[in-house]
Design a protein around this motif. Structure first.
Motif, PDB file in Angstrom:
ATOM      1  N   ARG A 106      39.353  83.085  10.645  1.00 35.80           N
ATOM      2  CA  ARG A 106      39.267  82.411   9.284  1.00 35.80           C
ATOM      3  C   ARG A 106      39.592  80.962  10.206  1.00 35.80           C
ATOM      4  O   ARG A 106      40.306  80.663  11.028  1.00 35.80           O
TER       5      ARG A 106
ATOM      6  N   THR B 294      39.411  76.403   9.816  1.00 36.40           N
ATOM      7  CA  THR B 294      39.182  75.113   9.302  1.00 36.40           C
ATOM      8  C   THR B 294      39.666  74.193  10.422  1.00 36.40           C
ATOM      9  O   THR B 294      39.678  74.532  11.425  1.00 36.40           O
TER      10      THR B 294
ATOM     11  N   ASP C 121      40.378  79.702   5.933  1.00 32.27           N
ATOM     12  CA  ASP C 121      38.850  79.281   5.506  1.00 32.27           C
ATOM     13  C   ASP C 121      39.336  79.079   4.222  1.00 32.27           C
ATOM     14  O   ASP C 121      38.008  78.837   3.389  1.00 32.27           O
TER      15      ASP C 121
END
Length: 324
Positions: free
Chosen positions: A132, A134, A290
């Motif tokens: 995940r 970001t 995410d």
């Protein structure tokens, strides 16, 4: 209002509980701890990250090592990741992101990145595992810096030269800069040239040429001597300041100061570190990486060296702030 207050209390409680669990953070840095950009974002991280978080660090040392060594360092970083078993991985800058995300894609891990100049979306879309992701994008303010600087002068600025090294990050940045430089030249009737160099001797030749009115420096940390040895970054910017025939400005805060570049509308690594640390705490509080939108980092600050501006006889824009 009551609902908002309760929401804040709940969020703070989650964060406190998460921090109390002594989470583990692994920082994989594209560069090395004494690199000025690394020092600045680390300062930002340390201002926000809770002291109970166990932090491990791996340095890819990409500013000093040749590109041919990057894959080997990425393999070492992944082996270190397996040993440390962190809860969150922080990937710092493009080289770490591009080399490590493919290696981490099959890991059940949250990844935050900072200082990324390229577009990470194509890489993220190719991932087919549970990782995940970001992070915080780095977008230098080339046009704003060019615009602010030419307004310092009472006479037209016709020729602007912009120098970069030839490292992977410089290639990304100069591609992004070229469109802004073309627009700037068209609107301001200037000739704006971007040049990249592998060696310090070639960089010196470009600085010594008398074919520009203002000089901007981008990245210069991968420059090498004639034998292939990496040149100390402070030596490059100091020599440039001492030997140029015209004023020197910069796009990054780390290049500005007495005996260095005079100023610029710059990016600040410390603020990027703060931004990334907030994201890391959100993950520790239970939010999957995410689920956190990828965002553009700090919008920039105008800064200047009092000593350099005094020597140049220039008056800074009112919104610029003095440093050192």
């Amino acid at each position: 209002m009551r609902a908002l207050i309760l929401g804040i209390i709940f969020a703070f409680g989650m964060l406190s509980q998460a921090v109390a669990q002594d989470h583990k953070l692994l920082i994989i840095d594209s560069y090395h701890k004494t690199f000025s950009w690394t020092e600045s974002y680390t300062l930002g991280l340390n201002k926000v990250l809770d002291k109970s978080i166990h932090v491990s660090r791996f340095e890819m040392n990409a500013k000093k090592l040749p590109v041919s060594a990057h894959q080997r360092k990425a393999d070492e970083a992944f082996a270190f990741y397996k040993k440390v078993k962190p809860d969150v991985v922080l990937l710092c800058d493009d080289i770490a992101l591009n080399h490590m995300l493919p290696r981490l894609q099959h890991e059940n891990i949250d990844v935050v990145f900072l200082g990324v100049n390229g577009d990470p979306q194509p890489l993220i879309e190719r991932l087919n595992g549970p990782v995940r992701v970001t992070g915080v994008l780095e977008r230098p303010h080339f046009y704003r810096s060019l615009s602010d600087v030419i307004q310092l002068y009472n006479q037209p600025i016709k020729n602007i030269k912009i120098l970069f090294d030839d490292g992977p990050t410089a290639k990304i940045n100069t591609a992004y800069l070229q469109s802004q430089a073309n627009l700037f030249s068209k609107l301001n009737q200037t000739i704006t040239r971007i040049e990249r160099f592998t060696t310090f001797p070639d960089w010196k030749k470009a600085v010594l040429e008398d074919d520009y009115d203002v000089l901007f420096v981008g990245s210069y940390q991968t420059l090498r001597d004639g034998m292939g040895k990496n040149i100390d970054a402070n030596q490059v910017i100091t020599w440039t300041n001492q030997n140029t025939k015209h004023p020197v400005f910069a796009f990054w805060k780390v290049a500005v100061g007495e005996g260095m570049a005079a100023g610029g509308y710059v990016l600040d690594g410390e603020k990027h570190g703060i931004h990334a640390a907030v994201y890391i705490h959100k993950v520790f509080a239970g939010m999957p990486a995410d689920h956190i939108p990828i965002s553009v980092g700090h919008q920039g600050t105008g800064i200047y060296s009092k000593a350099e501006f005094a020597q140049l006889g220039l008056t800074p824009p009112r919104e610029w702030v003095p440093i050192r």
